[in-house]
Design an enzyme around this catalytic site. Structure first.
Site, short mmCIF file in Angstrom:
data_model
loop_
_atom_site.label_atom_id
_atom_site.label_comp_id
_atom_site.label_asym_id
_atom_site.label_seq_id
_atom_site.Cartn_x
_atom_site.Cartn_y
_atom_site.Cartn_z
CG MET A 59 -1.69 1.17 1.20
SD MET A 59 -2.62 0.98 3.25
CE MET A 59 -3.95 -0.10 2.70
CG LEU A 75 -5.90 4.70 1.63
CD1 LEU A 75 -5.52 4.93 2.38
CD2 LEU A 75 -7.76 4.81 2.19
NE ARG A 99 -8.92 9.74 7.13
CZ ARG A 99 -9.67 9.57 8.58
NH1 ARG A 99 -10.38 9.93 9.34
NH2 ARG A 99 -8.18 8.56 9.45
CB SER A 114 5.25 6.21 6.27
OG SER A 114 5.69 4.65 6.41
CE1 TYR A 149 -4.67 2.27 -3.03
CE2 TYR A 149 -3.60 1.79 -0.89
CZ TYR A 149 -5.02 1.94 -1.75
OH TYR A 149 -5.89 0.20 -1.75
CB CYS A 185 -10.60 -8.55 -3.02
SG CYS A 185 -10.73 -10.44 -2.94
CG HIS A 261 -5.61 -2.30 8.14
ND1 HIS A 261 -6.98 -2.10 7.79
CD2 HIS A 261 -5.14 -0.57 8.02
CE1 HIS A 261 -6.80 0.04 7.11
NE2 HIS A 261 -5.94 -0.17 7.71
CG ASP A 338 7.46 -0.04 12.74
OD1 ASP A 338 6.67 -0.44 13.29
OD2 ASP A 338 8.91 -0.20 13.69
CD GLU A 341 -2.04 1.07 8.99
OE1 GLU A 341 -2.48 1.98 8.15
OE2 GLU A 341 -0.28 1.33 9.23
CD GLU A 345 -5.24 2.52 14.75
OE1 GLU A 345 -6.33 1.98 14.39
OE2 GLU A 345 -4.36 2.20 12.97
CB CYS A 402 -16.15 -11.66 -6.80
SG CYS A 402 -14.93 -10.56 -8.07
CB CYS A 407 -11.00 -9.16 -9.91
SG CYS A 407 -10.69 -10.13 -8.61
#
Length: 425
Positions: A59, A75, A99, A114, A149, A185, A261, A338, A341, A345, A402, A407
């Site tokens: 991600m 995202l 956000r 990050s 992302y 997915c 997650h 790391d 999250e 978090e 699905c 996909c």
């Protein structure tokens, strides 16, 4: 040519080849020590089936606070991860804009960005060093990272691979190696959808198998590895190290809270395999620990008002602490390094706010630069390269509910590569 001159020519060629190999090894060490830039390659490099591009999929996360808005925009625009319905193109950007200030503050609190890119590039480069020795037939192995992302984005990395000599008529082999050990997915599926999209745009939209454009990259996929022995060992060692910080007479009663997650229940209910595969990892780790401690699996990072998979990690910690169970070890079980999250978090919100900063609430280290974990990555990749398989049998099976044609076509493409990938004897 006389026999003596033939021998002289052969010996001279061997000396030149030896110097070239030594120089390649030295240069490779110098390049890999940087762990950030994949050097150009040619298709006649060492190894009859090499070179091989090893592409880590993830991600990603913004490396600076200035990248946060673009990261969130991508995202929330991804219906594979956060399904918002027909109005996703309008609702997604609104949520991202609202956000952004809050998330920028969070990234600022963990150091300004990050660390996931740093760790991904390091892990991939170190894995490739091992692979050059354990799978010389497919060497040299060239490390690449593609984020869904954040930078480096999939399209940019794909273009970089082509600039480095893969594809564009040169052929070459590439392995898309998901860094989500448990398939969803929403994560691996979304990353593969993106990779398939840019493959079509950059190399020509064709069918599978023999209908591929001549000289296109030959892809295979490592799409899941939830119970691999090396992954399990890396997690178990980090847990054991954290348990050793408790007094011996308290150690066996420490509760292990595995945290992964979460997913929207709409994704879970259509048949996504992620919850079952996360549970498989947890069980394998506890089996390796001989079920030494009580444990539970909980879920974090819920976004928005819709129903998500629970129980939530934050609620779980609050409840246990309120009951007097204050010796807890949080274990990030679905993350390979790391990122926000874990560093924000779990470390800041859950441990310090939800647990009130109680010293008995701790977190096991993330995998990051664990040599055991990096060896596991190399073992997984070596076994995959030797198998000649394009992907796992599981990947070809669609979720029960699905409805995504994208996909379906993506799965057809990657599964259809099997007749192009010879097994290594």
């Amino acid at each position: 040519m006389t026999n003596s001159s033939q021998v002289h020519s052969v010996m001279r060629a061997l000396r030149l080849a030896t110097r070239a190999v030594r120089g390649g090894i030295q240069n490779g060490w110098q390049r890999n020590s940087m762990a950030t830039v994949a050097p150009p390659v040619t298709q006649n490099a060492a190894g009859s089936l090499g070179p091989t591009a090893m592409l880590f999929l993830n991600m990603g996360g913004p490396s600076t606070t200035g990248e946060v808005h673009d990261f969130l925009s991508r995202l929330f625009a991804d219906g594979d991860l956060i399904p918002l319905g027909r109005l996703q193109a309008y609702i997604g950007p609104l949520i991202a804009s609202r956000r952004t200030p809050k998330i920028q503050k969070q990234y600022s609190d963990i150091g300004g960005g990050s660390p996931i890119r740093k760790w991904s590039e390091y892990q991939c480069a170190e894995m490739c060093k091992i692979l050059d020795n354990t799978s010389p037939e497919t060497a040299p192995h060239k490390p690449y990272v593609a984020f869904r992302y954040a930078n480096p984005l999939t399209e940019d990395t794909y273009a970089k691979m082509m600039d480095d000599g893969f594809g564009r008529g040169n052929g070459g082999r590439a392995v898309a190696f998901t860094q989500y050990p448990q398939y969803s997915c929403s994560t691996t599926g979304s990353s593969l959808n993106e990779l398939w999209k840019w493959r079509n745009r950059l190399e020509g939209k064709r069918g599978t198998g023999e209908e591929q454009p001549e000289g296109a990259i030959k892809w295979s996929v490592i799409d899941r590895w939830p119970a691999h022995a090396g992954l399990v060992e890396a997690f178990a060692q980090n847990i054991e190290a954290k348990l050793a910080e408790y007094p011996e007479h308290e150690r066996k009663d420490v509760v292990l809270l595995f945290s992964a997650h979460s997913l929207p229940m709409s994704v879970v209910n259509r048949g996504d395999p992620y919850p079952a595969e996360v549970a498989a990892t947890v069980y394998a780790v506890m089996n390796r620990l001989k079920f030494s401690n009580p444990y539970r699996l909980c879920w974090q990072s819920q976004v928005g008002p819709s129903a998500w998979l629970g129980a939530q990690t934050s609620d779980s910690v609050k409840e246990y602490v309120a009951r007097g169970q204050t010796n807890l070890v949080l274990v990030p079980i679905a993350f390979t390094s790391d990122h926000i999250e874990t560093l924000y978090e779990l470390d800041m919100e859950v441990m310090h706010e939800d647990a009130g900063g109680h010293p008995g609430v701790k977190r096991a280290e993330s995998l990051n630069g664990s040599p055991v974990f990096i060896q596991a990555l190399a073992d997984i990749a070596r076994d995959h390269l030797r198998s000649g398989e394009s992907c796992s049998r599981q990947m070809g099976l669609r979720c029960q509910g699905c409805k995504s044609e994208r996909c379906l076509e993506q799965k057809k493409f990657f599964a259809g590569q099997s007749n192009l990938l010879p097994a290594i004897k």
